[in-house]
Design an enzyme around this catalytic site. Sequence first.
Site, short mmCIF file in Angstrom:
data_model
loop_
_atom_site.label_atom_id
_atom_site.label_comp_id
_atom_site.label_asym_id
_atom_site.label_seq_id
_atom_site.Cartn_x
_atom_site.Cartn_y
_atom_site.Cartn_z
N HIS A 75 0.85 -1.18 0.00
CA HIS A 75 0.00 0.00 0.00
C HIS A 75 0.88 1.23 0.00
CE1 HIS A 75 -3.17 2.83 1.04
NE2 HIS A 75 -3.98 1.91 0.59
N ASP B 106 -7.96 -5.45 0.22
CA ASP B 106 -8.48 -6.25 -0.88
C ASP B 106 -8.09 -7.71 -0.81
OD1 ASP B 106 -9.89 -4.27 -2.17
OD2 ASP B 106 -8.06 -3.44 -3.02
#
Length: 435
Positions: free
Chosen positions: A309, A367
């Site tokens: 991320h 996710d």
Amino acid sequence: MNTERNYTLNDENASLICKLPFISGSVGPNVIDIQALYKQTGLFALDPGFTSTASCRSKITYIDGEAGILLYRGYPIEQLAEHCSFLEVCYLLMQGNLPTQDQLDQLINQVTHHTLLHDQLTNFFSGFRRDAHPMAIMLAVVGALSAFYHDALDIHSKDDRDLCAIRIIAKIPTIVAMSYKYSIGLPFMFPKNNLSYVENFMCMMLGNPCETFIPNPVMVRALDRILILHADHEQNASTSTVRLAGSSGANPYACITSGIACLWGPAHGGANEAVLNMLMEIGDVSNINHYIKRAKDKNDPFRLMGFGHRVYKNHDPRAKLMRATCHEVLDELGLHDDPLFKLALKLEGIALEDDYFINKKLYPNVDFYSGIVLKALGIPSNMFTAMFAMGRSIGWISHWDEMISDPAQKIGRPRQLYTGETHRDVTKITDRIVK
Ligand code: CMC
């Protein structure tokens, strides 16, 4: 706090001194306001990917990526996921505070009575091929909302902006469900006002007109939580896209459509679908090492989807909550032996102990598990990004509203470092040579 500091910028020819404001937010890194940089020095700042640039002031969401903290309007995501419904979170993001019971009841009433689409809008769907990606359909239909709801499009009116927000929250689930029903050739399901927001979506998406849809409370709670976890994430790519589109004064439905387009990419909201596709491609625990090797190979474009991320360099707090939700759903369905889930757990374990992932601070993101939960809920993988969009719409519209209400707001217009040809003259076509 707003103070001015002198900065000296050295290049090989000269030292330039500029006086720029130094600003503190309520929490998080301070910023240097470089708006006067060009005026004072003739220099632009270069920051592709915005890794060091704050694009705006915002009061909505705060992330501390090093500590794994995510706050919506100051409230930790863990508390919101535990104690609140998605519509409470919508109210919080849009209005700044958690609603009282009366305020929540009013919001529920408004959203419930705006879920239907204009009947002519439903004709849009039949113009698409049945095999069109639902995100492509969603883009077109959400964009078309401005052609149907132009009665309240004065972006300088708070009442109009609030009504647009209600319409966005209320109608996007209907559009998502219709996109799906169209793709599988089943009739559209009309919204049902006796159901909650999430129950109603599940009914439109998974029900059929021949049977009464009975929602499973564990599944409803799981989907509600998915929406909460995806509701906002400060200045991510799609939200920044919405802000940039909105900065020109474009209408909110057009702006939300630009956010949906940006979200579709695999590095952003497309990752949940990509995770499931990746797990299916890996297929078996025995193949994991091969794929881990590929993910580490600089010459191979393969990446471990659902890992890494831009902001979280410790853990993604949403991933922890999603992992717990995944367990709850699989327990309820008796699916703990689900091969995909087992594969995901194993893959996560191996990657978390691998030096490459440890050194680069690559942890599972939201996710990684959301795809497995959505699949268990009966949502097909090509709908996953649309589900993300459904949750994120409230974040987009809240940021758009915050931007439009800011008196200092101006059109977003980045500059560039030009690296192309300098001046050259056009030659006659007969004199040109192939270059
Ligand atoms: N697998 C393998 N290597 C990776 C991965 C990954 N998933 N993510 C990053 N890296 C490596 C990358 O190759 C780079 O290596 P090097 O420094 O040697 O060049 C380093 O880690 C830093 O990566 P980056 O791409 O420069 O980092 P970024 O902050 O620009 O990208 C990211 C963040 C999320 C786009 C990236 O981690 C990625 O592509 N992850 C997979 C896609 C994914 O899961 N996206 C969902 C993000 S969460 C949902 C959302 O908020 O949208």
